[in-house]
Design an enzyme around this catalytic site. Structure first.
Site, PDB file in Angstrom:
ATOM      1  N   ARG A   1       0.855  -1.190   0.000  1.00  0.00           N
ATOM      2  CA  ARG A   1       0.000   0.000   0.000  1.00  0.00           C
ATOM      3  C   ARG A   1       0.887   1.235   0.000  1.00  0.00           C
ATOM      4  O   ARG A   1       1.574   1.531   0.984  1.00  0.00           O
ATOM      5  CB  ARG A   1      -0.932   0.005   1.212  1.00  0.00           C
ATOM      6  CG  ARG A   1      -1.985  -1.087   1.157  1.00  0.00           C
ATOM      7  CD  ARG A   1      -2.855  -0.945  -0.080  1.00  0.00           C
ATOM      8  NE  ARG A   1      -4.065  -1.766   0.009  1.00  0.00           N
ATOM      9  CZ  ARG A   1      -4.957  -1.854  -0.944  1.00  0.00           C
ATOM     10  NH1 ARG A   1      -4.802  -1.171  -2.064  1.00  0.00           N
ATOM     11  NH2 ARG A   1      -6.014  -2.618  -0.793  1.00  0.00           N
TER      12      ARG A   1
ATOM     13  N   ALA B   1     -10.620  -6.845  -1.549  1.00  0.00           N
ATOM     14  CA  ALA B   1     -11.539  -5.722  -1.714  1.00  0.00           C
ATOM     15  C   ALA B   1     -11.186  -4.935  -2.960  1.00  0.00           C
ATOM     16  O   ALA B   1     -10.068  -5.022  -3.471  1.00  0.00           O
ATOM     17  CB  ALA B   1     -11.477  -4.808  -0.491  1.00  0.00           C
TER      18      ALA B   1
ATOM     19  N   GLU C   1     -14.122  -9.086  -7.061  1.00  0.00           N
ATOM     20  CA  GLU C   1     -12.876  -8.875  -6.319  1.00  0.00           C
ATOM     21  C   GLU C   1     -12.330 -10.171  -5.733  1.00  0.00           C
ATOM     22  O   GLU C   1     -11.123 -10.394  -5.732  1.00  0.00           O
ATOM     23  CB  GLU C   1     -13.075  -7.816  -5.238  1.00  0.00           C
ATOM     24  CG  GLU C   1     -13.294  -6.422  -5.783  1.00  0.00           C
ATOM     25  CD  GLU C   1     -12.152  -5.923  -6.657  1.00  0.00           C
ATOM     26  OE1 GLU C   1     -10.973  -6.208  -6.358  1.00  0.00           O
ATOM     27  OE2 GLU C   1     -12.437  -5.239  -7.656  1.00  0.00           O
TER      28      GLU C   1
ATOM     29  N   GLU D   1      -8.613 -11.175  -7.013  1.00  0.00           N
ATOM     30  CA  GLU D   1      -7.505 -11.119  -6.059  1.00  0.00           C
ATOM     31  C   GLU D   1      -7.074 -12.480  -5.522  1.00  0.00           C
ATOM     32  O   GLU D   1      -5.918 -12.653  -5.157  1.00  0.00           O
ATOM     33  CB  GLU D   1      -7.846 -10.183  -4.903  1.00  0.00           C
ATOM     34  CG  GLU D   1      -7.956  -8.739  -5.354  1.00  0.00           C
ATOM     35  CD  GLU D   1      -8.040  -7.755  -4.205  1.00  0.00           C
ATOM     36  OE1 GLU D   1      -7.975  -8.174  -3.032  1.00  0.00           O
ATOM     37  OE2 GLU D   1      -8.173  -6.556  -4.494  1.00  0.00           O
TER      38      GLU D   1
ATOM     39  N   GLU E   1     -16.778   7.363   1.088  1.00  0.00           N
ATOM     40  CA  GLU E   1     -16.621   5.961   0.698  1.00  0.00           C
ATOM     41  C   GLU E   1     -17.462   5.038   1.579  1.00  0.00           C
ATOM     42  O   GLU E   1     -17.436   5.125   2.796  1.00  0.00           O
ATOM     43  CB  GLU E   1     -15.159   5.523   0.797  1.00  0.00           C
ATOM     44  CG  GLU E   1     -14.953   4.075   0.381  1.00  0.00           C
ATOM     45  CD  GLU E   1     -13.525   3.604   0.536  1.00  0.00           C
ATOM     46  OE1 GLU E   1     -13.115   2.713  -0.216  1.00  0.00           O
ATOM     47  OE2 GLU E   1     -12.818   4.124   1.421  1.00  0.00           O
TER      48      GLU E   1
ATOM     49  N   GLU F   1      -1.048  -4.547  -9.527  1.00  0.00           N
ATOM     50  CA  GLU F   1      -1.174  -5.183  -8.222  1.00  0.00           C
ATOM     51  C   GLU F   1      -0.239  -6.386  -8.112  1.00  0.00           C
ATOM     52  O   GLU F   1      -0.018  -7.104  -9.091  1.00  0.00           O
ATOM     53  CB  GLU F   1      -2.605  -5.698  -7.995  1.00  0.00           C
ATOM     54  CG  GLU F   1      -3.644  -4.626  -7.852  1.00  0.00           C
ATOM     55  CD  GLU F   1      -5.030  -5.212  -7.645  1.00  0.00           C
ATOM     56  OE1 GLU F   1      -5.712  -4.751  -6.727  1.00  0.00           O
ATOM     57  OE2 GLU F   1      -5.428  -6.114  -8.412  1.00  0.00           O
TER      58      GLU F   1
END
Length: 193
Positions: free
Chosen positions: A76, A88, A105, A109, A132, A153
């Site tokens: 991150r 997520a 997702e 992922e 959000e 990612e």
């Protein structure tokens, strides 16, 4: 002498809006969010507030057949480190169904899919300046497939015991808000189920 406590009703508060939006100016539009300068009237006092719009996201707490939780570890940039999270991602549009997003997702992922979904909760991540909203679901009876995450990612899968994840939370080592909310809600709701 103690005053009698009035009954508290959320509806009473929601009807009263102490802030009036006078003008909203877009300052930045990115791929994930929009940043605005809101000029507001707060009880007669005019001021500027930051407002960030996000189209919302979904998250999944994937439960493996042995009861372990499937987690993702990813870098991150905002924190400058890897974090341990539940899978997520953001919705593709304002009106995309939260469950549809969660299913996508999970597949992207982790490579897993499921036909056994249960809504867990919604969370608003940072209510002071960000709208959000994340819909969080529990997925069981997972079927293994292949990961196909976004090109930017790098995601590593890990299997964790619920109690170990809670220990990381209590030690301040697992701090992602949606993940903390999901794990603690799941533990409270399903621990003895």
């Amino acid at each position: 002498m103690r005053e009698e406590q009035k009954d508290f009703h959320v509806e009473d508060i929601e009807e009263k809006k102490p802030v009036k939006l006078i003008e909203r100016s877009l300052k930045y539009k990115g791929s994930v969010l929009e940043v605005y300068d809101d000029y507001v009237d707060v009880g007669g006092h005019k001021t500027h507030w930051d407002f960030i719009h996000h189209m919302g996201a979904s998250a999944v707490l994937p439960v493996l057949p042995d009861g372990k939780i499937l987690m993702v570890r990813q870098y991150r940039h905002a924190l400058g480190r890897f974090t341990l999270e539940i899978p997520a991602g953001k919705r593709d549009s304002e009106d995309e169904d939260f469950l549809l997003c969660a299913k996508r997702e999970l597949s992207e992922e982790t490579g897993y899919s499921s036909e056994n979904w249960e809504f867990l909760l919604y969370v608003n991540t940072t209510v002071a300046f960000l709208d959000e909203k994340i819909g969080i679901y529990v997925a069981r009876d997972l079927k293994k497939g292949e990961q196909h995450f976004d090109i930017d990612e790098e995601i590593f899968l890990e299997e964790w015991e619920l109690s170990d994840l809670q220990e990381l939370i209590y030690a301040g080592k697992l701090t992602d808000g949606k993940t903390v909310a999901a794990i603690q809600s799941y533990a409270a709701k399903f621990r003895n189920a």
